[in-house]
Design an enzyme around this catalytic site. Sequence first.
Site, PDB file in Angstrom:
ATOM      1  N   GLU A 176       0.796  -1.225   0.000  1.00  0.00           N
ATOM      2  CA  GLU A 176       0.000   0.000   0.000  1.00  0.00           C
ATOM      3  C   GLU A 176       0.840   1.293   0.000  1.00  0.00           C
ATOM      4  O   GLU A 176       1.731   1.465   0.839  1.00  0.00           O
ATOM      5  CB  GLU A 176      -0.945  -0.028   1.222  1.00  0.00           C
ATOM      6  CG  GLU A 176      -1.877   1.165   1.368  1.00  0.00           C
ATOM      7  CD  GLU A 176      -2.814   1.354   0.189  1.00  0.00           C
ATOM      8  OE1 GLU A 176      -3.326   0.355  -0.342  1.00  0.00           O
ATOM      9  OE2 GLU A 176      -3.029   2.511  -0.206  1.00  0.00           O
ATOM     10  N   THR A 179      -5.976   1.519  -5.515  1.00  0.00           N
ATOM     11  CA  THR A 179      -5.576   0.119  -5.295  1.00  0.00           C
ATOM     12  C   THR A 179      -6.222  -0.825  -6.305  1.00  0.00           C
ATOM     13  O   THR A 179      -5.583  -1.747  -6.817  1.00  0.00           O
ATOM     14  CB  THR A 179      -6.005  -0.364  -3.895  1.00  0.00           C
ATOM     15  OG1 THR A 179      -5.677   0.636  -2.938  1.00  0.00           O
ATOM     16  CG2 THR A 179      -5.318  -1.663  -3.519  1.00  0.00           C
ATOM     17  N   HIS A 236      -1.707   3.331   4.779  1.00  0.00           N
ATOM     18  CA  HIS A 236      -2.759   4.056   4.048  1.00  0.00           C
ATOM     19  C   HIS A 236      -2.903   5.454   4.619  1.00  0.00           C
ATOM     20  O   HIS A 236      -2.794   5.649   5.823  1.00  0.00           O
ATOM     21  CB  HIS A 236      -4.086   3.296   4.139  1.00  0.00           C
ATOM     22  CG  HIS A 236      -5.089   3.751   3.130  1.00  0.00           C
ATOM     23  ND1 HIS A 236      -5.778   4.933   3.249  1.00  0.00           N
ATOM     24  CD2 HIS A 236      -5.485   3.199   1.955  1.00  0.00           C
ATOM     25  CE1 HIS A 236      -6.559   5.084   2.200  1.00  0.00           C
ATOM     26  NE2 HIS A 236      -6.407   4.046   1.396  1.00  0.00           N
ATOM     27  N   ASP A 259       1.277   0.041  -4.958  1.00  0.00           N
ATOM     28  CA  ASP A 259       0.048   0.174  -5.741  1.00  0.00           C
ATOM     29  C   ASP A 259      -0.145   1.551  -6.373  1.00  0.00           C
ATOM     30  O   ASP A 259      -0.709   1.664  -7.454  1.00  0.00           O
ATOM     31  CB  ASP A 259      -1.191  -0.276  -4.941  1.00  0.00           C
ATOM     32  CG  ASP A 259      -1.466   0.561  -3.702  1.00  0.00           C
ATOM     33  OD1 ASP A 259      -0.598   1.351  -3.281  1.00  0.00           O
ATOM     34  OD2 ASP A 259      -2.571   0.409  -3.136  1.00  0.00           O
ATOM     35  N   HIS A 260       0.317   2.598  -5.700  1.00  0.00           N
ATOM     36  CA  HIS A 260       0.144   3.966  -6.234  1.00  0.00           C
ATOM     37  C   HIS A 260       0.909   4.906  -5.312  1.00  0.00           C
ATOM     38  O   HIS A 260       1.425   4.477  -4.281  1.00  0.00           O
ATOM     39  CB  HIS A 260      -1.337   4.362  -6.309  1.00  0.00           C
ATOM     40  CG  HIS A 260      -2.101   4.083  -5.032  1.00  0.00           C
ATOM     41  ND1 HIS A 260      -1.983   4.846  -3.891  1.00  0.00           N
ATOM     42  CD2 HIS A 260      -2.950   3.078  -4.703  1.00  0.00           C
ATOM     43  CE1 HIS A 260      -2.738   4.346  -2.932  1.00  0.00           C
ATOM     44  NE2 HIS A 260      -3.335   3.257  -3.386  1.00  0.00           N
TER      45      HIS A 260
HETATM   46  C1  GP9 Z   1      -9.130  -0.596   0.708  1.00  0.00           C
HETATM   47  C2  GP9 Z   1      -7.734  -0.506   0.248  1.00  0.00           C
HETATM   48  C3  GP9 Z   1      -7.302   0.914   0.078  1.00  0.00           C
HETATM   49  O1  GP9 Z   1      -9.671  -1.874   0.722  1.00  0.00           O
HETATM   50  O2  GP9 Z   1      -7.489  -1.271  -0.862  1.00  0.00           O
HETATM   51  O3  GP9 Z   1      -7.759   1.464  -1.085  1.00  0.00           O
HETATM   52  P1  GP9 Z   1      -7.133   2.798  -1.699  1.00  0.00           P
HETATM   53  O4  GP9 Z   1      -7.790   3.945  -1.005  1.00  0.00           O
HETATM   54  O5  GP9 Z   1      -5.665   2.790  -1.459  1.00  0.00           O
HETATM   55  O6  GP9 Z   1      -7.464   2.698  -3.124  1.00  0.00           O
HETATM   56 MN    MN Z   2      -4.011   1.686  -2.125  1.00  0.00          MN
END
Ligand code: GP9
Ligand code: MN
Length: 407
Positions: free
Chosen positions: A38, A81, A197, A257-258
Amino acid sequence: DGSELDEVENFTRQNYAAPDPEMFGKYKGKNVVVVSFESAQNFTHNMKASNGEYITPNLNKLIEESHYWPNYYHTTGQGKTSDAEFALDNSLYGLSRGGVYFTNADNEYNALPEVIKDDNYYSAVFHANNKSFWNRDQMYQNIGVDKFFDEASYDLGNPEDMTEWGLLDDEFFRQSVPMLEELPEPFYAKFITLTNHFPYTMPSEKHELVPKFETNSTTLNNFPQALAYQDYALGLFIDDLKANGMWDDTIFVVYGDHYGISTNHNAAMADLLGKDELTPYDVAKLQAVPFAIHLPGQDKGEVHETIGSHVDMNPTIQHLLGIDTSEQVGFGNDLFSKEHYDRAIFRDGTVVTQDHLFTQSMCYDAKTGEVAEDGAACTPLEEEANKILEMNDQLIYSDLLRFKQDQ
Ligand code: GP9
Ligand code: MN
């Protein structure tokens, strides 16, 4: 009819990069574990916090021992994500607006969980959040995920050990490993981490493994603490897979992921990186995310300078498993291939090549970050990126894969 699909297929056939024969099928039948890490960006790689400790010692170590692509970029848009997952499973971009997981969860796809069923792979996703977040339950069902271990599969335990996003990742992995051990083999298992996150706050001091950054952005300052904890969890997971014997039979992939730090924090980020300000070039380079593949039995790392992105994971993994992707529709190509196109296209139309970087209507020298003298050199890059992104969106909006033959 399928004539619109023909155009896309013609393009993706030309775009195809044949696998390196030495790598093709070398890991046929091995398990595949992919970790969605994440909000991790490359700028923290080998970075030390103010106490002299690395922020991501476990990821650094994994990278040392693995195939590593330092010039690897995320391709996500508003689907965050889920867009990264979509790229992994389909070698497609998300949409220019909204999340494809919501808008087009019922489309026909030719996604990884389905494709590898032909080779008797079982697929599972582990994620300790509500199953309907990002509409995952719908999309996963559609693309053939055999089992989704969502929040309901986990003991959420002590509320003091939770972030506002839920279970901390060390607990997530601890509880996941016994479930992983029960899966039929070979499997393709995706683990979606959550600790790092936004807003990156940790529940208590005992979870603060490194000091904060000291800038004028609270978000950026919190970031190393959440990331360090997520990294600690990753280390535990790897140790567990070594202890239970799975490690040597597993293709282990980690991708960021980003971005975690948005452009709202540019001034603080410039401060952290010791720059006066961030140019559009700097912002584009900051979209680089960690990407490493550890292969079964690998004891020595290798750094690959080729430029890649999220959409490249899918053919890369398939070729390692000995699956022919030449007739599949996708915009990525194999990162181990000698024919890899050596380029990243972001969802916003930014293009990174070895020579040039095109972003925000500006053409930069990719090496120096100066505005390019031969600015026209970016025109074909820009045009190709637009064409690809338009084809991608057409493919999704018109559900063109339903016309695909021979699946
Ligand atoms: C939520 C997680 C976070 O289930 O995948 O999502 P994001 O906000 O990073 O897209
Ligand atoms: Mn994410």
